[in-house]
Design an enzyme around this catalytic site. Structure first.
Site, PDB file in Angstrom:
ATOM      1  N   LYS A   1       1.194 -15.486  20.269  1.00  0.00           N
ATOM      2  CA  LYS A   1       2.517 -15.936  19.815  1.00  0.00           C
ATOM      3  C   LYS A   1       3.545 -16.021  20.952  1.00  0.00           C
ATOM      4  O   LYS A   1       4.391 -16.910  20.953  1.00  0.00           O
ATOM      5  CB  LYS A   1       3.029 -15.024  18.696  1.00  0.00           C
ATOM      6  CG  LYS A   1       2.234 -15.171  17.397  1.00  0.00           C
ATOM      7  CD  LYS A   1       2.826 -14.285  16.303  1.00  0.00           C
ATOM      8  CE  LYS A   1       2.075 -14.441  14.995  1.00  0.00           C
ATOM      9  NZ  LYS A   1       2.675 -13.659  13.912  1.00  0.00           N
TER      10      LYS A   1
ATOM     11  N   ASP B   1       7.723 -16.114  10.357  1.00  0.00           N
ATOM     12  CA  ASP B   1       7.340 -14.785   9.840  1.00  0.00           C
ATOM     13  C   ASP B   1       8.494 -14.114   9.090  1.00  0.00           C
ATOM     14  O   ASP B   1       8.300 -13.525   8.020  1.00  0.00           O
ATOM     15  CB  ASP B   1       6.871 -13.879  10.981  1.00  0.00           C
ATOM     16  CG  ASP B   1       5.449 -14.182  11.422  1.00  0.00           C
ATOM     17  OD1 ASP B   1       4.696 -14.769  10.626  1.00  0.00           O
ATOM     18  OD2 ASP B   1       5.089 -13.824  12.557  1.00  0.00           O
TER      19      ASP B   1
HETATM   20  P1  NAP Z   1       2.011  -6.521  18.373  1.00  0.00           P
HETATM   21  O1  NAP Z   1       3.037  -7.441  18.938  1.00  0.00           O
HETATM   22  O2  NAP Z   1       0.761  -6.292  19.131  1.00  0.00           O
HETATM   23  O3  NAP Z   1       2.764  -5.112  18.165  1.00  0.00           O
HETATM   24  C1  NAP Z   1       2.024  -3.996  17.772  1.00  0.00           C
HETATM   25  C2  NAP Z   1       2.973  -2.878  17.302  1.00  0.00           C
HETATM   26  O4  NAP Z   1       2.171  -1.844  16.739  1.00  0.00           O
HETATM   27  C3  NAP Z   1       3.782  -2.252  18.421  1.00  0.00           C
HETATM   28  O5  NAP Z   1       5.017  -1.847  17.912  1.00  0.00           O
HETATM   29  C4  NAP Z   1       2.914  -1.024  18.805  1.00  0.00           C
HETATM   30  O6  NAP Z   1       3.647   0.022  19.381  1.00  0.00           O
HETATM   31  C5  NAP Z   1       2.440  -0.618  17.434  1.00  0.00           C
HETATM   32  N1  NAP Z   1       1.223   0.180  17.442  1.00  0.00           N
HETATM   33  C6  NAP Z   1      -0.023  -0.209  17.816  1.00  0.00           C
HETATM   34  N2  NAP Z   1      -0.897   0.795  17.613  1.00  0.00           N
HETATM   35  C7  NAP Z   1      -0.189   1.836  17.082  1.00  0.00           C
HETATM   36  C8  NAP Z   1      -0.532   3.145  16.666  1.00  0.00           C
HETATM   37  N3  NAP Z   1      -1.790   3.611  16.753  1.00  0.00           N
HETATM   38  N4  NAP Z   1       0.441   3.945  16.154  1.00  0.00           N
HETATM   39  C9  NAP Z   1       1.710   3.490  16.070  1.00  0.00           C
HETATM   40  N5  NAP Z   1       2.104   2.267  16.472  1.00  0.00           N
HETATM   41  C10 NAP Z   1       1.152   1.447  16.971  1.00  0.00           C
HETATM   42  O7  NAP Z   1       1.550  -6.976  16.917  1.00  0.00           O
HETATM   43  P2  NAP Z   1       2.429  -7.771  15.852  1.00  0.00           P
HETATM   44  O8  NAP Z   1       2.300  -9.232  16.076  1.00  0.00           O
HETATM   45  O9  NAP Z   1       3.791  -7.189  15.839  1.00  0.00           O
HETATM   46  O10 NAP Z   1       1.649  -7.464  14.481  1.00  0.00           O
HETATM   47  C11 NAP Z   1       1.811  -6.224  13.801  1.00  0.00           C
HETATM   48  C12 NAP Z   1       1.102  -6.297  12.442  1.00  0.00           C
HETATM   49  O11 NAP Z   1       1.740  -7.247  11.603  1.00  0.00           O
HETATM   50  C13 NAP Z   1      -0.366  -6.724  12.526  1.00  0.00           C
HETATM   51  O12 NAP Z   1      -1.091  -5.918  11.610  1.00  0.00           O
HETATM   52  C14 NAP Z   1      -0.343  -8.154  12.044  1.00  0.00           C
HETATM   53  O13 NAP Z   1      -1.567  -8.539  11.449  1.00  0.00           O
HETATM   54  C15 NAP Z   1       0.769  -8.105  11.018  1.00  0.00           C
HETATM   55  N6  NAP Z   1       1.385  -9.418  10.740  1.00  0.00           N
HETATM   56  C16 NAP Z   1       1.279  -9.948   9.489  1.00  0.00           C
HETATM   57  C17 NAP Z   1       1.860 -11.174   9.193  1.00  0.00           C
HETATM   58  C18 NAP Z   1       1.750 -11.782   7.811  1.00  0.00           C
HETATM   59  O14 NAP Z   1       2.007 -12.983   7.647  1.00  0.00           O
HETATM   60  N7  NAP Z   1       1.431 -11.012   6.775  1.00  0.00           N
HETATM   61  C19 NAP Z   1       2.554 -11.881  10.186  1.00  0.00           C
HETATM   62  C20 NAP Z   1       2.664 -11.303  11.454  1.00  0.00           C
HETATM   63  C21 NAP Z   1       2.068 -10.066  11.722  1.00  0.00           C
HETATM   64  P3  NAP Z   1       3.804   0.141  20.987  1.00  0.00           P
HETATM   65  O15 NAP Z   1       5.027  -0.669  21.322  1.00  0.00           O
HETATM   66  O16 NAP Z   1       3.990   1.594  21.205  1.00  0.00           O
HETATM   67  O17 NAP Z   1       2.539  -0.399  21.609  1.00  0.00           O
END
Ligand code: NAP
Length: 276
Positions: free
Chosen positions: A70, A107
Site C-alpha cells: 500500500k 479503508d
Molecule cells: P501494518 O501496516 O503492517 O501494521 C501492523 C500493525 O500491527 C503495527 O501497528 C504493528 O505494531 C502491529 N503489530 C504487529 N504485530 C504485533 C503484535 N504481535 N502485537 C502488537 N502489535 C503488533 O498492517 P496494516 O496494513 O495496518 O494491517 C493491520 C490489520 O488490518 C491486518 O490484519 C489487515 O489484514 C487488516 N486490514 C483489514 C482491512 C479490511 O478491509 N477489513 C483493510 C486493511 C487492513 P509496530 O508498529 O510495533 O510494528
C-alpha cells in the site's frame, strides 16, 4: 461494451494474495450491476511490485492493493486523493484517461460505513481506542474523527509510531498512550483492533477493563485472524465484529470509483458470511 471485445481488466496485488476475497467481491458486484469485468489476483514480491503493477495498468483499468504494497502504491502514483495522502498509503490505483495513475484509499470510508450501517454503531461523541498505528490505522483514524467521535486514544506496540500518528492527526481529540498503561485507561465505547497480531498468529494481551456493557469491539481482520481478539472481546462483555463488512464496503467504494456506481453490499456480505 461492444460485442466481442474483452472486458476491462482489474486485479488485486498482494504478497501473499491467494487468500484475497477481492476477486469474488468485484465479480459479484459486476454481476449485480450488469457490468462486464475481468478481475484477478496477482502475487507480486515487494521488489517486483512497482514494475508489475505499472505493466498491468498500461492496459488494465484499475488495481486494488493489499499488504505489503500500500505504501509503494501511494508513492508511485501521479495523483493522490486526500484520503490516500493523509494515510500515506493507497488500496486503489486507477489508470486515468491520459495514462497517469491515481491513488486512493477507501479503508477509512469502508470501516465507517460498516460500523454505522451494518453494526448500528453511532459514532458521534464516542470514546474510541485504536489498537495499532500501522497502515490501516493511519487510513482509518481521520475517518473516525470526521465521523464525529469525541476522543481517539491510539496505543501501539511501538509507542513512537502511535505518538507520530496522534501528532499527524493534529487534534486535541487524538492522543497516544503506552501499551503498558492500557490497564489504567478505563473503558471505551468502541475498540478498533488494527494490529497484525491476529494475522501473524501472535498473542495480544489486553485487560478486560477496556470493556463495559456498551462497548463495541471491531477487528479489522476477519476469518481465523480475528478469532482471538473477538473471543477476548466477547469474554469481556463487548458486542464484537470482524472486518468482513469493512472489506466489502471498501471494495464497493473502489468499485464506485472505477464504474461510477456503488453496488449494494448486503447481498455480497451475506454471500461471503455464509462461506466463512
Ligand atoms: P501494518 O501496516 O503492517 O501494521 C501492523 C500493525 O500491527 C503495527 O501497528 C504493528 O505494531 C502491529 N503489530 C504487529 N504485530 C504485533 C503484535 N504481535 N502485537 C502488537 N502489535 C503488533 O498492517 P496494516 O496494513 O495496518 O494491517 C493491520 C490489520 O488490518 C491486518 O490484519 C489487515 O489484514 C487488516 N486490514 C483489514 C482491512 C479490511 O478491509 N477489513 C483493510 C486493511 C487492513 P509496530 O508498529 O510495533 O510494528
Amino acid at each position: 461494451m461492444p460485442a466481442g471485445s474483452a472486458p476491462p481488466r482489474y486485479a488485486v496485488f498482494g504478497h501473499p494474495v491467494s487468500h484475497s476475497l477481492s476477486p469474488t467481491i468485484h465479480r459479484l458486484f459486476g454481476k449485480q450491476c450488469g457490468i462486464a469485468l475481468a478481475y484477478e489476483a496477482i502475487d507480486a514480491a515487494p521488489e517486483a511490485f512497482a514494475q508489475t503493477v505499472r505493466a498491468f495498468l498500461a492496459s488494465a483499468h484499475g488495481a486494488n492493493v493489499t499488504l505489503p504494497h500500500k505504501g509503494t502504491a501511494f508513492a508511485l502514483a501521479d495523483q493522490r486523493s486526500a484520503a490516500a495522502s493523509r494515510a500515506g498509503s493507497a488500496n486503489v490505483l486507477t489508470r486515468l484517461p491520459d495514462g497517469r495513475l491515481a491513488a486512493h484509499n477507501t479503508d477509512g470510508s469502508g470501516l465507517v460505513r460498516d460500523l454505522r450501517a451494518r453494526q448500528r454503531c453511532d459514532l458521534s461523541g464516542r470514546r474510541v481506542l485504536l489498537l495499532g498505528a500501522g497502515g490501516a490505522a493511519r487510513a482509518i483514524a481521520w475517518d473516525l474523527l470526521e465521523a464525529g467521535i469525541d476522543q481517539l486514544t491510539i496505543v501501539n506496540r511501538t509507542a513512537d509510531t502511535a505518538a507520530a500518528l496522534a501528532g499527524a492527526l493534529g487534534q486535541t481529540r487524538a492522543r497516544a498512550r503506552y501499551w503498558q498503561d492500557l490497564d489504567a485507561l478505563g473503558s471505551f465505547d468502541l475498540i478498533v483492533h488494527a494490529t497484525a497480531a491476529g494475522v501473524l498468529g501472535q498473542a495480544l494481551p489486553l485487560p478486560p477493563g477496556l470493556v463495559d456493557d456498551r462497548t463495541v469491539a471491531y477487528d479489522l481482520s476477519y476469518g481465523a485472524a480475528a478469532q482471538a481478539f473477538l473471543a477476548w472481546a466477547r469474554d469481556a462483555g463487548a458486542r464484537a465484529s470482524d472486518g468482513l463488512g469493512m472489506l466489502v464496503e471498501q471494495a464497493a467504494d473502489a468499485f464506485a470509483l472505477w464504474h461510477g456506481r456503488r453496488p449494494q453490499t448486503d447481498p455480497v456480505y451475506a454471500h461471503l458470511r455464509e462461506g466463512r
